[in-house]
Design an enzyme around this catalytic site. Structure first.
Site, short mmCIF file in Angstrom:
data_model
loop_
_atom_site.label_atom_id
_atom_site.label_comp_id
_atom_site.label_asym_id
_atom_site.label_seq_id
_atom_site.Cartn_x
_atom_site.Cartn_y
_atom_site.Cartn_z
N ASP A 95 48.88 29.09 38.76
CA ASP A 95 49.43 30.28 38.13
C ASP A 95 50.95 30.16 37.97
O ASP A 95 51.64 29.75 38.92
CB ASP A 95 49.09 31.47 39.04
CG ASP A 95 49.37 32.81 38.41
OD1 ASP A 95 48.71 33.13 37.40
OD2 ASP A 95 50.23 33.55 38.92
N GLU A 109 49.56 26.84 34.32
CA GLU A 109 49.89 27.87 33.33
C GLU A 109 51.37 27.69 32.96
O GLU A 109 52.26 28.08 33.70
CB GLU A 109 49.66 29.27 33.91
CG GLU A 109 49.81 30.34 32.84
CD GLU A 109 50.06 31.73 33.40
OE1 GLU A 109 50.02 32.68 32.61
OE2 GLU A 109 50.31 31.87 34.61
N HIS A 150 42.39 35.97 30.31
CA HIS A 150 42.42 37.33 30.88
C HIS A 150 43.76 38.02 30.64
O HIS A 150 43.95 39.12 31.13
CB HIS A 150 42.11 37.24 32.37
CG HIS A 150 43.18 36.50 33.13
ND1 HIS A 150 43.43 35.16 32.93
CD2 HIS A 150 44.08 36.92 34.03
CE1 HIS A 150 44.45 34.80 33.70
NE2 HIS A 150 44.86 35.83 34.38
N ASP A 151 44.68 37.34 29.96
CA ASP A 151 46.00 37.92 29.73
C ASP A 151 46.25 38.29 28.27
O ASP A 151 47.32 38.82 27.95
CB ASP A 151 47.09 36.93 30.17
CG ASP A 151 47.14 36.75 31.68
OD1 ASP A 151 46.79 37.71 32.41
OD2 ASP A 151 47.52 35.66 32.13
N ASP A 210 41.77 29.26 40.97
CA ASP A 210 43.14 29.67 40.69
C ASP A 210 43.96 29.47 41.94
O ASP A 210 43.50 29.76 43.04
CB ASP A 210 43.14 31.16 40.30
CG ASP A 210 43.96 31.44 39.07
OD1 ASP A 210 45.17 31.14 39.09
OD2 ASP A 210 43.41 31.98 38.09
C1 GLC Z 1 49.67 34.81 35.39
C2 GLC Z 1 48.27 35.38 35.39
C3 GLC Z 1 48.38 36.86 35.20
C4 GLC Z 1 49.13 37.44 36.37
C5 GLC Z 1 50.49 36.76 36.53
C6 GLC Z 1 51.06 37.02 37.87
O1 GLC Z 1 50.30 34.98 34.18
O2 GLC Z 1 47.52 34.76 34.40
O3 GLC Z 1 47.13 37.47 35.08
O4 GLC Z 1 49.33 38.80 36.19
O5 GLC Z 1 50.39 35.36 36.44
O6 GLC Z 1 50.35 36.32 38.86
#
Ligand code: GLC
Length: 563
Positions: free
Chosen positions: A232, A298, A359-360, A119
């Site tokens: 991210d 992402e 994980h979200d 990540d």
């Molecule tokens: C992304 C991650 C998430 C995190 C956010 C801030 O969406 O997947 O888990 O809280 O970014 O970094």
């Protein structure tokens, strides 16, 4: 017809392979502190892929057979957002191990043919990162402009009365995790921007020094031989130059928590600005310097904006994550529409990909309403055209954890309401029936799910028809099928409750028939004599022939080898 003929030869690993996401805190604890670590990942590599090259199709293989693992952040972090608040991009948090353990993990993974994706969290650091500690020291600190600082906006009621604040936040943006996206630094009299928790100040990517420093971070890990990055919230890097107010969202859910300012706005100015693509091109150029590496992003925007993250001619990300299927109702035609829209929109250079869990988001099996549906989803994910990403534990059909309110850890759940907590999908991996599911000898950082004694790797490995063995079969079957890992995609109109598509490479034709409803269906399939069932989601009708009228049980999917 939305599919195009794709040669299944000469594919890159990130096209042909299957990615498995590990949330390191929750995978395997080897130090007895209740939190998973990198050594735990090393210890479980054989479970993921033992490197055996045997392309078995008839026997249930012992190892899952994934090609790459994506590790959520393991860098030093105060853990305000569980590692997505990075205090040092070039090290490992002692909770997870050290750089030597990381290097060992890379070596051991590579020995088994597993690629390592890490990540990369470029939008924000931790407020404990030395850059931010410097930046907040004074308005004229050399690092001040590394973050996004603004004067307070004078309040309308000026001249202010005694005791009233001097001004409000610089604009109306809300944080994803509730409240305003700005926090006042009393000592220096300015606000800084953070679209997540206030401990995640956002870097100023319009500053060339920031870009340089963050490119160096990528280099650091490329030199350590990582194969790719999952970037991210990469679409957030550049905000509107004038930081204008976002307009209200007329369709906002009226039941939003009162502090959910974010949910009440249209996100026009805080994200997805055209200039972000320059930065992404820089990332890509760097990755290309190192050869066969992969940039995953992402990116959750609507299709026409999302597609731009591949670049105009493929000079952007290799794979902007495609979360669209997660947002569809569990209906055959809704899934088909989403896939067909994507297939029709992708330029020839762009490789599709699909994500069903992370994980979200709430757990796949819970979202879909049952284990039978989760099995059909597994077959869909692993047979569509494009790179699938699996989320740890989904291969066991793990459901949402039940987290007592006092155990909630996730800032999203703490700030926006217990029903929004992402802890539910971060519970410890269930390895066996021993205490704490074999995850840890200590009390785990989040409670293990109650069903662990029956839903775990050991129990499911011994059950030939378990969902784990279904995943194993699907992965190994996919691996040796050019039609599945690299062939064309063509949807067929067969039955409204079934999603049916043909995958083809050369003479190899695989028909996938997925029954989305809780009733049996009978469908006519276009095969000639000799077609046979390769896999059913029930794992009990392999080799069945005479398929001109195919009977599908409720929530059953099948892969058929067409002759
Ligand atoms: C992304 C991650 C998430 C995190 C956010 C801030 O969406 O997947 O888990 O809280 O970014 O970094």
């Amino acid at each position: 017809m939305s599919g195009y003929q794709q040669t299944s030869q000469n594919l890159y690993w990130w096209q042909r392979g299957v990615v498995y996401q590990i949330y390191p805190r929750s995978f395997k604890d080897t130090t007895g502190n209740g939190t998973g670590d990198l050594q735990g990942v090393i210890d479980k590599l054989d479970y993921l892929n033992d490197g055996s090259t045997e392309l078995t199709t008839s026997v249930t293989p012992d190892s899952l057979g994934v090609d790459a693992i994506w590790l959520s952040p393991f860098h030093p972090s105060p853990m305000a957002d569980f590692g997505y608040d990075v205090a040092d991009y070039c090290d490992v948090d002692p909770l997870f191990g050290d750089l030597a353990t990381f290097d060992w993990l890379v070596a051991e993974a590579h020995r088994r043919g597993i690629k390592i994706i890490i990540d990369y969290v470029p939008n924000h650091t931790s407020d404990q990162h030395p850059w931010f500690i410097e930046s907040r020291r004074s308005q004229d600190n050399p690092k001040r402009n590394w973050y996004i600082w603004r004067d307070p906006t004078p309040l309308p009621s000026s001249p202010r009365k005694r005791g009233e604040p001097e001004g409000g936040p610089p604009n109306n943006w809300g944080s994803f995790f509730g409240g305003p996206a700005w926090t006042l630094d009393e000592a220096t009299g300015q606000y800084y921007l953070h679209q997540f928790v206030k401990e995640q100040p956002e870097l100023n990517w319009r500053n060339p020094e920031v870009r340089q420093a963050m490119m160096d971070v990528l280099r650091f890990w490329l030199e350590r031989d990582v194969d790719g990055f999952r970037m991210d919230v990469v679409g957030l890097l550049i905000k509107d130059a004038e930081l204008r107010d976002n307009p209200p969202n007329p369709d906002a859910d009226p039941n939003l928590s009162p502090n959910d300012l974010f949910g009440r706005q249209l996100h026009i100015y805080n994200q997805d600005q055209d200039e972000v693509h320059e930065i992404i091109r820089d990332f890509r150029r760097l990755l290309d310097e190192y050869g066969d590496r992969c940039g995953i992003g992402e990116v959750w925007f609507e299709l026409p904006r999302w597609i731009k993250y591949y670049g105009e001619k493929g000079e952007g990300l290799h794979l902007p994550f495609n979360f669209r299927l997660m947002r569809q109702p569990w209906q055959a035609q809704a899934m088909r529409r989403s896939v067909d829209e994507l297939e029709a929109a992708l330029p020839a250079f762009a490789w599709p990909n699909y994500v069903l869990g992370s994980h979200d988001f709430p757990r796949l099996a819970s979202r879909l309403g049952g284990q039978a549906q989760a099995r059909v989803a597994a077959m869909m994910l692993l047979t569509l055209r494009g790179t699938p990403t699996l989320y740890y534990g989904d291969e066991l059909g793990i459901e949402n954890g039940v987290i007592p309110p006092e155990k909630i850890q996730d800032p999203q759940g703490i700030n926006l309401g217990t029903e929004r907590t992402r802890d539910v999908c971060r519970t410890p991996m269930q390895w066996d029936s021993s205490p704490n599911a074999g995850f840890s000898t200590a009390e785990p950082w989040l409670p293990v799910s109650d069903d662990y004694a029956t839903r775990n790797v050991a129990v499911q490995s011994a059950d030939p028809t378990s969902i784990l063995n279904l995943y194993r079969r699907l992965l190994w079957y996919r691996r040796q099928s050019p039609a599945l890992y690299g062939g064309s995609y063509q949807p067929l109109d067969v039955d409204d409750d079934c999603f049916v598509y043909l995958r083809q490479a050369g003479d190899e034709r695989r028909l996938i028939v997925l029954n989305f409803i809780g009733q049996a269906r009978q469908v006519s399939i276009p095969g000639e004599e000799g077609s046979r069932v390769a896999i059913s989601t029930h794992l009990d009708r392999e080799g069945e022939e005479s398929l001109s009228k195919l009977e599908l049980r409720p929530h059953e999917g099948v892969i058929i080898e067409l002759m």
